[in-house]
Design an enzyme around this catalytic site. Structure first.
Site, PDB file in Angstrom:
ATOM      1  N   GLY A 158     -14.842   5.923  13.847  1.00 15.40           N
ATOM      2  CA  GLY A 158     -13.686   5.378  13.147  1.00 15.40           C
ATOM      3  C   GLY A 158     -13.778   5.617  11.657  1.00 15.40           C
ATOM      4  O   GLY A 158     -14.850   5.934  11.123  1.00 15.40           O
TER       5      GLY A 158
ATOM      6  N   PRO B 273     -13.940   4.874   7.577  1.00 15.35           N
ATOM      7  CA  PRO B 273     -14.763   3.896   6.850  1.00 15.35           C
ATOM      8  C   PRO B 273     -14.045   2.560   6.700  1.00 15.35           C
ATOM      9  O   PRO B 273     -12.847   2.506   6.440  1.00 15.35           O
ATOM     10  CB  PRO B 273     -14.982   4.566   5.479  1.00 15.35           C
ATOM     11  CG  PRO B 273     -14.741   6.015   5.712  1.00 15.35           C
ATOM     12  CD  PRO B 273     -13.726   6.112   6.801  1.00 15.35           C
TER      13      PRO B 273
ATOM     14  N   THR C  12     -13.574   0.149   8.985  1.00 17.48           N
ATOM     15  CA  THR C  12     -12.869  -0.420  10.139  1.00 17.48           C
ATOM     16  C   THR C  12     -13.698  -1.460  10.889  1.00 17.48           C
ATOM     17  O   THR C  12     -13.166  -2.123  11.776  1.00 17.48           O
ATOM     18  CB  THR C  12     -12.460   0.698  11.115  1.00 17.48           C
ATOM     19  OG1 THR C  12     -13.592   1.536  11.385  1.00 17.48           O
ATOM     20  CG2 THR C  12     -11.342   1.539  10.532  1.00 17.48           C
TER      21      THR C  12
ATOM     22  N   LYS D 133     -17.235  -0.916  12.118  1.00 18.77           N
ATOM     23  CA  LYS D 133     -18.205  -0.404  13.089  1.00 18.77           C
ATOM     24  C   LYS D 133     -19.541  -1.141  12.977  1.00 18.77           C
ATOM     25  O   LYS D 133     -20.105  -1.579  13.980  1.00 18.77           O
ATOM     26  CB  LYS D 133     -18.390   1.106  12.863  1.00 18.77           C
ATOM     27  CG  LYS D 133     -17.119   1.915  13.003  1.00 18.77           C
ATOM     28  CD  LYS D 133     -17.370   3.399  12.845  1.00 18.77           C
ATOM     29  CE  LYS D 133     -17.798   3.758  11.442  1.00 18.77           C
ATOM     30  NZ  LYS D 133     -16.749   3.484  10.435  1.00 18.77           N
ATOM     31  N   THR D 134     -20.040  -1.273  11.766  1.00 18.59           N
ATOM     32  CA  THR D 134     -21.305  -1.989  11.581  1.00 18.59           C
ATOM     33  C   THR D 134     -21.155  -3.464  11.923  1.00 18.59           C
ATOM     34  O   THR D 134     -22.075  -4.080  12.491  1.00 18.59           O
ATOM     35  CB  THR D 134     -21.786  -1.822  10.131  1.00 18.59           C
ATOM     36  OG1 THR D 134     -21.869  -0.427   9.823  1.00 18.59           O
ATOM     37  CG2 THR D 134     -23.148  -2.455   9.934  1.00 18.59           C
TER      38      THR D 134
ATOM     39  N   HIS E   2      16.814   1.973 -13.102  1.00 18.56           N
ATOM     40  CA  HIS E   2      16.165   2.791 -12.072  1.00 18.56           C
ATOM     41  C   HIS E   2      15.758   1.924 -10.874  1.00 18.56           C
ATOM     42  O   HIS E   2      16.094   2.251  -9.721  1.00 18.56           O
ATOM     43  CB  HIS E   2      14.936   3.474 -12.678  1.00 18.56           C
ATOM     44  CG  HIS E   2      14.239   4.410 -11.752  1.00 18.56           C
ATOM     45  ND1 HIS E   2      14.407   5.777 -11.793  1.00 18.56           N
ATOM     46  CD2 HIS E   2      13.362   4.185 -10.734  1.00 18.56           C
ATOM     47  CE1 HIS E   2      13.666   6.340 -10.851  1.00 18.56           C
ATOM     48  NE2 HIS E   2      13.018   5.392 -10.203  1.00 18.56           N
ATOM     49  N   GLU E   3      15.053   0.831 -11.130  1.00 13.23           N
ATOM     50  CA  GLU E   3      14.610  -0.028 -10.030  1.00 13.23           C
ATOM     51  C   GLU E   3      15.783  -0.743  -9.365  1.00 13.23           C
ATOM     52  O   GLU E   3      15.777  -0.965  -8.146  1.00 13.23           O
ATOM     53  CB  GLU E   3      13.580  -1.043 -10.532  1.00 13.23           C
ATOM     54  CG  GLU E   3      12.324  -0.427 -11.131  1.00 13.23           C
ATOM     55  CD  GLU E   3      11.613   0.510 -10.173  1.00 13.23           C
ATOM     56  OE1 GLU E   3      11.729   0.321  -8.946  1.00 13.23           O
ATOM     57  OE2 GLU E   3      10.947   1.453 -10.654  1.00 13.23           O
TER      58      GLU E   3
ATOM     59  N   HIS F 167      17.210   1.665  -6.777  1.00 17.49           N
ATOM     60  CA  HIS F 167      16.448   1.646  -5.521  1.00 17.49           C
ATOM     61  C   HIS F 167      16.820   0.429  -4.676  1.00 17.49           C
ATOM     62  O   HIS F 167      17.093   0.535  -3.467  1.00 17.49           O
ATOM     63  CB  HIS F 167      14.939   1.587  -5.821  1.00 17.49           C
ATOM     64  CG  HIS F 167      14.349   2.859  -6.308  1.00 17.49           C
ATOM     65  ND1 HIS F 167      14.556   4.075  -5.701  1.00 17.49           N
ATOM     66  CD2 HIS F 167      13.520   3.107  -7.368  1.00 17.49           C
ATOM     67  CE1 HIS F 167      13.887   5.016  -6.346  1.00 17.49           C
ATOM     68  NE2 HIS F 167      13.253   4.456  -7.368  1.00 17.49           N
TER      69      HIS F 167
ATOM     70  N   ASP G 275       9.520  10.011  -7.177  1.00 19.50           N
ATOM     71  CA  ASP G 275      10.488   9.788  -6.099  1.00 19.50           C
ATOM     72  C   ASP G 275      10.986  11.113  -5.545  1.00 19.50           C
ATOM     73  O   ASP G 275      11.101  11.289  -4.323  1.00 19.50           O
ATOM     74  CB  ASP G 275      11.677   8.972  -6.621  1.00 19.50           C
ATOM     75  CG  ASP G 275      11.263   7.578  -7.073  1.00 19.50           C
ATOM     76  OD1 ASP G 275      10.334   7.027  -6.468  1.00 19.50           O
ATOM     77  OD2 ASP G 275      11.869   7.062  -8.022  1.00 19.50           O
TER      78      ASP G 275
END
Length: 619
Positions: free
Chosen positions: A203, A205, A207, A209-210, A426-427, A430, A503
Site C-alpha cells: 500500500g 505510505p 495507509t 501497514k506497520t 474571481h472567487e 467560481h 484554473d
C-alpha cells in the site's frame, strides 16, 4: 550490563595509546634535550681549547665542553652548515687535535618499536570500533552478527488492538484470520488447511501497514519479532545473511511466533537488472538467505512472516511466488466511510465540541491516508490550544485543513485595493457558477485570504458523497466552475489577469482527459487515444499517446473548442446573476471569508431583488 562493559573494554586501548605516545615523546626529548649553541661561538670555543671531544652526525655536531671552575662538563649541539664539505668547525677540531667520533643516524630501540607499533595499534583500534558500531554493543566477540530484531513485549508497551485500526476493513479481516490461526491452529489443520507462510502488506505510505502489524502483535499474544529490512544490510558482506539466519532461528525457538520485516524492498529488489553493474553482493546474499528460510518452514511450525512495502513492482518474483509470500494484502487509501472512521479513532484522544462534524472533515479530505488524517486531528488540537479553548471546534478543523491543503495565512502579504477587489470577483465567479450548476459540488467556503502556497483566494467545494464514477455532465460542470473566475474578472473589470492560469491549466487537462481517454469526444467518437502507464496505486503515472499526428491536431482543436464553449457558458451564467456577483464580491472584500450558507443567502437576496425590479424595459 552492556553499558558497563563498553567503557571497560575501551580502557586498555586508551592506556596503550598513552604508553606509545610516552615512548615517542621520551625519545624525542632525549635527542633534543641538549642546548643548541650558535655556529660561530662553537668555532671560537674550539679554537680556545675548551672542547675535549666531538661527535659528528649527518645534520649536527655534538661538542663536549671541558670541565672548568666556572662550569661542569656538558654537551651542546651545533647545527652543521648545509652543503659545505670542509666546514670551519670541522677544520678547527682537526687543527686542535680534538678527539672526533663519527656516528651514523640511528634510532633507539624504543623509538623503533613505537614507530612500528603505532600504525598497527591505530588500524586495529579503527577496525575494533567498526565492529563494535556494527554490533551496536551486542554481547560477545561476534555480537555484531546477531539479529537486531525488536521483540514486542505486551507487559511493557501499550498494545495496539484491531479496534485501534480503522478504514482498512478488508486488510484487517485477512489479518484477523492469521491471529485466529495462531491461537487455534488445530481448527485449521483438522480440515487440511495450511495458513500462508508469508503475508505481504502492500500500500501507499501512511495507509497503516506497520500499524496493522502492531495490531497483530497486540491481538495474537505470541512473540512478535519486528525490524526494518535496511538493518540486514551492513558494510560487511555476509552479515545480512547471518542476521537472517539468527532471526529465524530465534523465531522457531519461540514458535508460535510472528516475524515482521518493514520496507522489505530494501533487500527484496529484483536481482540482476541492468547487468553485472547492478549486482549488490551483500543485498543479494541477504535475499537468498531469506528465500531459503521461507522454503525451510516446516508445515507444522507456526511461524508466520509478515512484510510491508510501498513498492511492490521492484520486488523479486522469486519472493512473491506461491509458498513464500503467497498472500498479498492490499492496504489501500480509505474511502469516505473509512476516513470518517479513522478520524473517529484519533478523535478519542482529544476533547471534541458538540458541533463538530467529522463527516464534513472526511468529505474534505479525499485521497488522504491514515497518517494525513492523524496529522489533521493533531493540527486541530494545536489550533484550539492556540486560541485558549478547552474543546476542539469545527473552526479548528477548518484551520487544520487549510494549513494542510493551502498553507499558512500570509499575514505579511499586502495587496493593493485593486488586487483585492479582483481576487474577490474571481472567487465570487467560481462560487456563483457552482451554485448555478446542479451537477456541481456544493460550495462549503469562499475566502480571499492569501496562503503560503501562492493562492490569493480559494473556493472550497465539498462533494455530497464519494463516487467512483463521474458523468460527462459532471465533468463539464467542474470545468465550467474552474473557468468562472476568469469570466467574472472579464465581466466585472473588463480584462483578465494572470490569477486564472492555474484554473485554466487544470481545466485544459480535464477536457483533454475527456477527449483522449474517456471516449467523450464529439469528433473522434469512441476511441481511447492515450493510455496511462505506471503504478496507479502509488501515484506514479505517465500518459502515453496512441494516435497519429493528424489525430493529435484534431484533439487539440476539440479541446480548444470545448473550453471556449464552457467559458461562454460560465460567462452567461454570471451575466444572468450580475447583481449576485457584485454582492458576493463586496461581501468578500468586507469579511474576507464566506461560508456556504452565507453565500447562498446573498445570492438568493440578489435574485429576489432582481425579480422584484424586473427586467429593464425596452426603449
Amino acid at each position: 550490563m552492556a553499558d558497563e562493559k563498553r567503557p571497560a573494554s575501551r580502557a586498555w586501548l586508551g592506556y596503550l595509546l598513552i604508553a606509545v605516545g610516552i615512548l615517542v615523546l621520551s625519545g624525542i626529548v632525549r635527542s633534543r634535550g641538549r642546548p643548541l649553541v650558535p655556529y660561530d661561538e662553537a668555532v671560537a670555543e674550539v679554537r680556545r681549547g675548551e672542547i675535549s671531544a666531538a661527535i659528528v652526525k649527518p645534520d649536527e655536531i655534538e661538542l663536549v665542553r671541558r670541565e672548568s671552575p666556572q662550569r661542569p662538563e656538558e654537551r651542546v649541539r651545533v647545527t652543521r652548515l648545509p652543503g659545505v664539505e670542509d666546514e670551519p668547525l670541522v677544520r678547527a677540531l682537526l687543527d686542535k687535535q680534538v678527539r672526533i667520533e663519527a656516528k651514523s643516524p640511528q634510532t633507539s630501540v624504543w623509538m623503533q618499536v613505537a614507530i612500528w607499533m603505532l600504525p598497527l595499534v591505530l588500524i586495529n583500534a579503527a577496525f575494533f570500533m567498526m565492529l563494535r558500531r556494527a554490533g551496536q554493543g551486542a554481547g560477545g566477540p561476534l555480537g555484531f552478527l546477531r539479529s537486531k530484531a525488536k521483540i514486542y513485549d505486551r507487559s511493557r508497551q501499550d498494545p495496539v488492538r484491531f479496534s485501534d485500526v480503522a478504514g482498512v476493513d478488508e486488510a484487517k479481516d485477512e489479518l484477523v484470520e492469521v491471529v485466529d490461526f495462531l491461537k487455534e491452529p488445530s481448527r485449521y489443520r483438522s480440515l487440511g488447511g495450511r495458513i500462508p507462510r508469508g503475508l505481504l502488506l502492500i500500500g501507499p505510505p501512511g495507509t497503516g501497514k506497520t500499524l496493522l502489524a502492531r495490531a497483530v502483535a497486540g491481538e495474537a499474544n505470541v512473540p512478535f519479532f519486528s525490524l526494518n529490512a535496511s538493518e540486514f544490510v551492513e558494510m560487511f558482506v555476509g552479515l545480512g545473511a547471518a542476521r537472517v539466519r539468527e532471526l529465524f532461528e530465534e523465531a522457531r525457538k519461540s514458535a508460535p511466533s510472528i516475524v515482521f520485516i518493514d520496507e522489505i524492498d530494501a533487500v527484496g529488489r529484483t536481482r540482476g537488472g541492468l547487468g553485472a553493474l547492478a549486482t549488490h553482493d551483500e543485498r543479494e546474499q541477504t535475499l537468498h538467505q531469506l528465500l531459503a528460510e521461507l522454503d525451510g518452514f516446516d508445515a507444522r511450525t507456526t511461524v508466520i512472516l509478515m512484510a510491508a512495502t510501498n513498492r511492490p513492482e521492484v520486488l523479486d518474483p522469486a519472493l512473491l511466488r506461491p509458498g513464500r509470500f503467497d498472500r498479498q494484502v492490499i492496504v489501500d487509501r480509505p474511502d469516505l466511510r473509512g476516513r470518517e472512521a479513522i478520524l473517529a479513532v484519533h478523535a478519542r484522544r482529544v476533547p471534541l465540541a458538540s458541533g463538530v462534524d467529522l463527516g464534513l472533515v472526511a468529505r474534505r479530505t479525499p485521497g488522504m491516508v491514515g497518517a494525513d488524517l492523524a496529522k489533521i486531528v493533531n493540527e486541530a488540537a494545536l489550533a484550539g490550544a492556540r486560541r485558549g479553548a478547552r474543546e476542539i471546534g469545527q473552526a479548528d478543523f477548518d484551520e487544520a485543513l487549510d494549513r494542510s491543503q493551502l498553507g499558512l495565512r500570509r499575514r505579511g502579504q499586502i495587496m493593493t485595493a485593486e488586487e483585492r477587489r479582483r481576487v474577490a470577483y474571481h472567487e465570487a465567479g467560481h462560487a456563483l457558477v457552482a451554485l448555478a450548476l446542479p451537477a456541481a459540488d456544493p460550495v462549503e467556503r469562499v475566502s480571499i485570504v492569501a496562503r503560503t502556497i501562492g493562492a490569493l483566494g480559494v473556493t472550497i467545494q465539498v462533494p455530497r458523497d464519494e463516487r467512483q464514477l463521474v458523468t460527462e455532465q459532471e465533468i463539464e460542470s467542474r470545468v465550467t466552475v474552474m473557468l468562472g473566475g476568469r469570466a467574472a474578472e472579464e465581466l466585472a473589470l473588463g480584462q483578465v489577469s494572470s490569477g486564472a492560469h492555474d484554473d485554466l491549466g487544470r481545466a485544459t487537462a480535464l477536457v483533454r482527459e475527456m477527449v483522449t481517454r474517456l471516449g467523450m469526444s464529439r469528433r473522434l467518437g469512441l476511441a481511447a487515444l492515450a493510455r496511462t502507464v505506471g503504478a496507479p496505486m502509488l501515484g506514479v503515472l505517465q500518459e502515453e499517446r496512441t494516435c497519429s499526428e493528424a489525430t493529435a491536431r484534431e484533439v487539440d482543436e476539440e479541446v480548444r473548442e470545448r473550453l471556449g464553449e464552457m467559458y461562454l457558458k460560465a460567462k452567461q451564467l454570471l451575466v444572468d446573476r450580475r447583481e449576485g456577483l457584485e454582492a458576493v464580491a463586496e461581501a468578500l472584500v468586507l469579511k474576507e471569508t464566506l461560508r456556504g450558507e452565507e453565500l447562498e443567502e446573498i445570492a438568493a437576496v440578489s435574485t429576489r431583488r432582481k425579480i422584484a425590479v424586473g427586467p429593464p424595459s425596452a426603449a
